[in-house]
Design a protein around this motif. Sequence first.
Motif, PDB file in Angstrom:
ATOM      1  N   GLU A   1      16.545  21.501   8.520  1.00 32.05           N
ATOM      2  CA  GLU A   1      15.213  20.871   8.143  1.00 32.05           C
ATOM      3  C   GLU A   1      15.390  19.342   7.864  1.00 32.05           C
ATOM      4  N   ARG A   2      14.382  18.748   7.893  1.00 34.42           N
ATOM      5  CA  ARG A   2      14.413  17.210   7.628  1.00 34.42           C
ATOM      6  C   ARG A   2      14.227  17.166   6.054  1.00 34.42           C
ATOM      7  N   GLU A   3      15.320  16.450   5.684  1.00 37.20           N
ATOM      8  CA  GLU A   3      15.369  16.331   4.199  1.00 37.20           C
ATOM      9  C   GLU A   3      15.045  14.923   3.605  1.00 37.20           C
ATOM     10  N   PHE A   4      14.687  14.903   2.252  1.00 38.06           N
ATOM     11  CA  PHE A   4      14.615  13.669   1.693  1.00 38.06           C
ATOM     12  C   PHE A   4      16.171  12.978   1.436  1.00 38.06           C
ATOM     13  N   VAL A   5      15.932  11.774   1.431  1.00 30.71           N
ATOM     14  CA  VAL A   5      17.228  10.999   1.137  1.00 30.71           C
ATOM     15  C   VAL A   5      16.820  10.079  -0.122  1.00 30.71           C
ATOM     16  N   ALA A   6      15.783   9.026   0.154  1.00 34.37           N
ATOM     17  CA  ALA A   6      15.756   8.114  -0.816  1.00 34.37           C
ATOM     18  C   ALA A   6      14.130   7.395  -0.601  1.00 34.37           C
ATOM     19  N   VAL A   7      13.556   7.058  -1.790  1.00 37.80           N
ATOM     20  CA  VAL A   7      12.323   6.188  -1.625  1.00 37.80           C
ATOM     21  C   VAL A   7      12.264   5.216  -2.658  1.00 37.80           C
ATOM     22  N   ALA A   8      11.293   4.226  -2.413  1.00 40.61           N
ATOM     23  CA  ALA A   8      11.160   3.110  -3.267  1.00 40.61           C
ATOM     24  C   ALA A   8       9.597   2.911  -3.242  1.00 40.61           C
ATOM     25  N   THR A   9       9.151   2.620  -4.210  1.00 42.61           N
ATOM     26  CA  THR A   9       7.668   1.751  -4.320  1.00 42.61           C
ATOM     27  C   THR A   9       8.024   0.439  -5.131  1.00 42.61           C
TER      28      THR A   9
ATOM     29  N   THR B   1       0.692  -1.365  -0.139  1.00 42.48           N
ATOM     30  CA  THR B   1       0.026  -0.121   0.107  1.00 42.48           C
ATOM     31  C   THR B   1       0.910   1.344   0.100  1.00 42.48           C
ATOM     32  N   TYR B   2       1.868   1.214   0.686  1.00 38.79           N
ATOM     33  CA  TYR B   2       2.858   2.576   0.799  1.00 38.79           C
ATOM     34  C   TYR B   2       4.136   2.308   0.120  1.00 38.79           C
ATOM     35  N   ALA B   3       4.602   3.740  -0.363  1.00 40.88           N
ATOM     36  CA  ALA B   3       6.129   3.798  -0.692  1.00 40.88           C
ATOM     37  C   ALA B   3       6.596   4.111   0.865  1.00 40.88           C
ATOM     38  N   ILE B   4       7.990   3.548   0.716  1.00 42.28           N
ATOM     39  CA  ILE B   4       8.719   3.616   1.936  1.00 42.28           C
ATOM     40  C   ILE B   4       9.886   4.495   1.581  1.00 42.28           C
ATOM     41  N   GLY B   5       9.957   5.696   2.409  1.00 42.34           N
ATOM     42  CA  GLY B   5      11.229   6.657   2.106  1.00 42.34           C
ATOM     43  C   GLY B   5      12.072   6.556   3.264  1.00 42.34           C
ATOM     44  N   TRP B   6      13.212   7.438   3.177  1.00 42.27           N
ATOM     45  CA  TRP B   6      13.978   7.666   3.930  1.00 42.27           C
ATOM     46  C   TRP B   6      14.274   9.098   3.924  1.00 42.27           C
ATOM     47  N   PHE B   7      14.438   9.720   5.171  1.00 39.34           N
ATOM     48  CA  PHE B   7      14.813  11.220   5.446  1.00 39.34           C
ATOM     49  C   PHE B   7      15.912  11.446   6.343  1.00 39.34           C
ATOM     50  N   ARG B   8      16.318  12.484   6.590  1.00 37.00           N
ATOM     51  CA  ARG B   8      17.347  12.860   7.480  1.00 37.00           C
ATOM     52  C   ARG B   8      17.299  14.170   7.804  1.00 37.00           C
ATOM     53  N   GLN B   9      17.561  14.182   9.381  1.00 36.03           N
ATOM     54  CA  GLN B   9      17.637  15.776  10.008  1.00 36.03           C
ATOM     55  C   GLN B   9      18.839  15.907  10.738  1.00 36.03           C
TER      56      GLN B   9
ATOM     57  N   SER C   1       1.145   6.896   1.217  1.00 41.73           N
ATOM     58  CA  SER C   1       0.166   6.223   0.199  1.00 41.73           C
ATOM     59  C   SER C   1       0.183   6.933  -0.705  1.00 41.73           C
ATOM     60  N   VAL C   2       0.722   8.325  -0.965  1.00 39.27           N
ATOM     61  CA  VAL C   2       0.877   9.120  -2.313  1.00 39.27           C
ATOM     62  C   VAL C   2       1.415   8.335  -3.275  1.00 39.27           C
ATOM     63  N   GLY C   3       2.558   7.805  -2.889  1.00 37.64           N
ATOM     64  CA  GLY C   3       3.617   7.282  -3.884  1.00 37.64           C
ATOM     65  C   GLY C   3       5.018   7.581  -3.808  1.00 37.64           C
ATOM     66  N   ARG C   4       5.504   7.686  -4.715  1.00 44.33           N
ATOM     67  CA  ARG C   4       7.211   7.739  -4.593  1.00 44.33           C
ATOM     68  C   ARG C   4       7.435   9.237  -4.562  1.00 44.33           C
ATOM     69  N   SER C   5       7.334   9.947  -3.421  1.00 42.63           N
ATOM     70  CA  SER C   5       7.410  11.517  -3.179  1.00 42.63           C
ATOM     71  C   SER C   5       8.574  11.745  -2.513  1.00 42.63           C
TER      72      SER C   5
ATOM     73  N   ASP D   1      14.095   6.649  -6.080  1.00 39.87           N
ATOM     74  CA  ASP D   1      14.583   8.182  -6.196  1.00 39.87           C
ATOM     75  C   ASP D   1      15.410   8.208  -5.235  1.00 39.87           C
ATOM     76  N   TYR D   2      16.657   9.243  -5.416  1.00 36.28           N
ATOM     77  CA  TYR D   2      17.457   9.352  -4.639  1.00 36.28           C
ATOM     78  C   TYR D   2      17.563  10.933  -4.539  1.00 36.28           C
TER      79      TYR D   2
END
Length: 126
Positions: free
Chosen positions: A44-52, A31-39, A103-107, A62-63
């Motif tokens: 600010e908390r920033e995007f690192v990677a995501v997978a669907t 159901t969900y894309a799983i992402g990694w963020f870091r702070q 649940s939005v996807g690869r964001s 995406d990285y």
Amino acid sequence: QVQLVESGGGLVQAGSSLRLSCACSDGTFRTYAIGWFRQAPGKEREFVAVATWITTSAYFTDYADSVKGRFTISRDSAKNTVYLQMDKLKPEDTALYFCAASSVGRSVRRIDYEYWGQGTQVTVSS
């Protein structure tokens, strides 16, 4: 309710590798894309990677530009776990790392992630 638990952080020297784990509730991947963020402190908390995942072995990723070629996201379906393999670590990678489910996807946007883990600390010394 989705539950996410990170582990695997630590203190390492620049150039080393670490593998972070994100243990997910059963069925999360369907159901969900799983992402990694870091702070990092004061930032600010920033995007690192995501997978669907389309299937167990077919998935899109995406990285962030800052980690491309050094970090790799993957999963072990049998263990309901997503990994972030981090190679050639730099001092600027020092941060609290979070996994999150969307649940939005690869964001790449924090606002699109409904569920978050508690974070695991990564510290890279020079």
